[in-house]
Each structure stands twice: as C-alpha cells, then as structure tokens.
Design an enzyme around this catalytic site. Sequence first.
Site, short mmCIF file in Angstrom:
data_model
loop_
_atom_site.label_atom_id
_atom_site.label_comp_id
_atom_site.label_asym_id
_atom_site.label_seq_id
_atom_site.Cartn_x
_atom_site.Cartn_y
_atom_site.Cartn_z
N HIS A 158 62.71 -15.65 11.35
CA HIS A 158 63.89 -16.50 11.12
C HIS A 158 64.56 -16.89 12.43
CE1 HIS A 158 63.55 -14.96 6.95
NE2 HIS A 158 63.35 -13.80 7.56
N SER A 279 65.74 -35.47 34.55
CA SER A 279 66.55 -36.37 33.74
C SER A 279 67.02 -37.49 34.66
CB SER A 279 67.74 -35.61 33.16
OG SER A 279 68.86 -36.46 33.00
#
Length: 483
Positions: A158, A279
């Site tokens: 999970h 970026s």
Amino acid sequence: MSSVVAKTDAAGGATLHPQVLAFSSSLKLDRALLKEDLIGSLAHIAMLARQQLVPQADARAIHHGLVSLWEDAAKGTLTLPDEEDVHMAVEAELHRRIGAPSQVLHTARSRNDQVATDLRLWTREQCVRTLESIGGLVGELLQYAEAGRAVVLPAYTHRQRAQPISLAYWWASWAAGLLRDGEAFRFVLEQADTLALGVGAISGTSLATDRESVREALGFSRLTENGLDTVGDRDFALDFLYASTRLLVRLGRLSTDLIDFSSKEFGFVTLGAEIACGSSMMPHKRNPDLFELLRGKSGSAIGALTGLLATVKGLPGGYNRDLQEDRGPLLEMGVRLEECLSVLRLGLKNVRFEPEACRAALEDGSTQATDLAEALVKKGIAFRDAYQAVGRLVRSAREQNLPLAKLTVEQAAQVDPRFDAKVLTVLEPLAAAARKNSAGGTGELAIAQQLVNLAQSAAAMRARAQSVPRLDGLFSKLKENWK
Ligand code: ARG
C-alpha cells in the site's frame, strides 16, 4: 515498366485511382519485412524448381535476382518501386532486374500466405532479440543484487513501509518477473513456429508443391494445418503484442519504484548526471524523465494490443484486407521494445542506491514489528496472542512519542513481561531481513538460493533463444542453392 506487377493486375489494374493505391499501400511499414520476404521467396523458388514446376533457368535467374536484392539492401543501396506492399515491390524490382523469368516466382503462392509467412518469420526473429535483451538485463539485475546483499531498505505494501528487505531481494524481484516475461515470449515462439507458406490464397493448390521442404529450409517445426485458417490467423501477432505489452508494463512498474525512490521524500536513489533531466525553469531539478517515459510507453503499447484485437474482432474467416492493419501495431512494437529495454539498461547503470538513507527508513523499528511477534512465537506464544502484545507495544511507543526501537527493556516489559532483552534485539533491520529464510524470503540463505535459481532460468532462456534459426543464417544457407 518498373511497376508492371502491382499497378496492373494485383492492385486492381490501370483503372485504380492513385489515391486508392496510396490509401491501400502498406509499403512504408512493411518495407521492414524485406529480409523475411526475400528469404521466403528464396525457399519458395528452390522448392518450385525441385518439384519441376518452373524451368530451372528461370529459377536460377530468380534466385540470383533475389540474392542481389538482399545484398543491395545490406549495402543500403536498394530502392524499391512504389508498389502496394513489400511483396509486390520485390516482385516488380525483380522483374526490372531479370525480366520475364520473374513471372514464375508467384506460382502456387499468394500474398495471403506470403504475408502470413513474413510476419511469422519477423515475430520469431523479434522474440529472439527480445529474449536476448531480457537475458542481458536479468544478468545485470543479478549483479546489482549480488552487490546489494548487505543493504537494507523497506519493502512496501500500500506504499506504506512494511518490512525490511535486502536490496538484493528488491533487484531479484524484478528479475523474477522479467523471466516470466521471457516465458511469455517463449510461448510466442511456439505459436509462430509453423510454416504458413504453400496454402496459397486460401485453399491450397492443385500443383505438386512440397511444403515440407520449404518448412525445413525456413527452420519451422510444423506446417499450418488448414489454409482457410492460416491466411486469417494473426493469433501469434496478438500473443506477441500481449507479451510485449506485459513486459513494458513491468518496466513501467520498476520505473515507478525508481521514480519514487529518487524523490527527496524517499531519498534512496541518486540519478547519475547522464540520465537525470533538468527543468527549463527550476534550476535545482534532477528529474527522472527517462523512467517516466519508460512508464509512459507502456500506454501506447496497450493501445497497439487493443488496436489489433479490435481489428481482428468480427472478421469473417479467411483473409480480409483489414489484416494489413496488423503491420503498424506489430512492427512498431518491435522498435519500441528494443528501445525501451536498451534505455532501461542504460538507466539502471546510472542509478545509485544510498545505503544510509535506505537503512534510515527502518531505524524507528516499526517495520520490524512482525519480527517481534515472531520472536514471541519462537518462545511458544500463539501468533495471535503475540500479534496483540506487539500491537500494545506499538501503541504505547506511539503514546510516548517514541520510536519502537527506542523503548527500553523496562518500558517494554511494562506493556508485557514477555518482552525481554533478547526478544528486543530482533529490531535490528539487517538481521531482521537476513533471518527470513523461508523459501522465497529475503533471508541471506533464501536470497542466495534465489540468485542461483534465477541465473539458471536466465541461462535456459538464453539457450532457447540461441536454438532459434536467425534470418541472416537462413539467408547464408539459402544463398548456397544454385552456386
Ligand atoms: N498487402 C496485403 C497485406 O499485407 C497483402 C495481401 C493482399 N491480398 C489481397 N488479396 N489483396 O495484407
């Protein structure tokens, strides 16, 4: 004269509108089947000659013409005429080179069985390449695993920290999945391993052909059983697309682990300068674009698989031109697979795990709670009883705002006297991982066994790939006819 074949009878004759020819042409895509097509024709003409269905002199001229096409293609000097597909383009070019003798090549053959043969040869070749790449990748994963035996990190369920595992175990888990993908490609190999050539357009031929000798020459194990089935069958292509898609989906899941691990939130992995992307605005970024793209490519792979399924769905038996639409999904998948496997291997070489950061994620002890319970079980306490005792201990630590690992023996004994100094030693993460030696576990002995087993499976996979006839080898052999 160069377009004498397709632009007359085969494609609909001189009346065919050029736009219809352009719309129906698959040459741009199936040019990639040139090698397969030439090999199929070399085997076919040898059989026709042996069976005395064509004049020997014509067969010899065709043979040398086809060989010259192969050799020009290898040199990069072959240009094919603008025809409806690679099969017609080869025939037209052959006609340009050798003239009238080319006219007997298509005896007892149709493009329907020809394309089915080319695609099976292509699929077989591609499976071998993929198996070799998977084998190389798995070999590298096993080396990374070997190097990561003493590094511990959390395993997640999970996406919550679950239990400590060794880094070797994490790498080995991906190797195990990839070997299953290898088995899927071995299945595809079996599916593609039948000779389609010789069933003609749909129902066979009245001429005394010998499919068996063509089968032998092209290295297939069996003949297809029924021509009506053969020319409409793309099951092997669907199987290939499924195996490929499943493999790419796996690469995407591995990528997700690395994308997460390389984030500041996890901090387990540093991406090398050669693979980290920047970026355009944020100067601090080192982005995992390579792994994101690997994950993204599985999306279009799923599209290719469902696309071909949708093309086949609802077709009547036998050949239908719709089937030409297999070319896009199938041939593009080959390119996609090779690119993804190769770039992943490059990416993994530039990934560095940070052992301290990995271990730090286990240090509060909570991921070793199950180990505590098992330590109590070893003292004879029923698991559910032990589980509840550890649950109380975890709650008590939380209430005191202490990590589980920081509780003293006295504090623990207050919750339950069965927690003694010896029991609490199991919280050390490396030892916690090392002792899970059930088969398939992360323990030191268990992982050693896994690495041996996985290496054996990888070797078997490579051996299977090596046993498959390759196009270049088949050409060398076929070239020997009419020396
Ligand atoms: N270009 C076609 C294909 O790839 C070849 C078969 C054409 N057969 C026909 N009967 N028109 O499927």
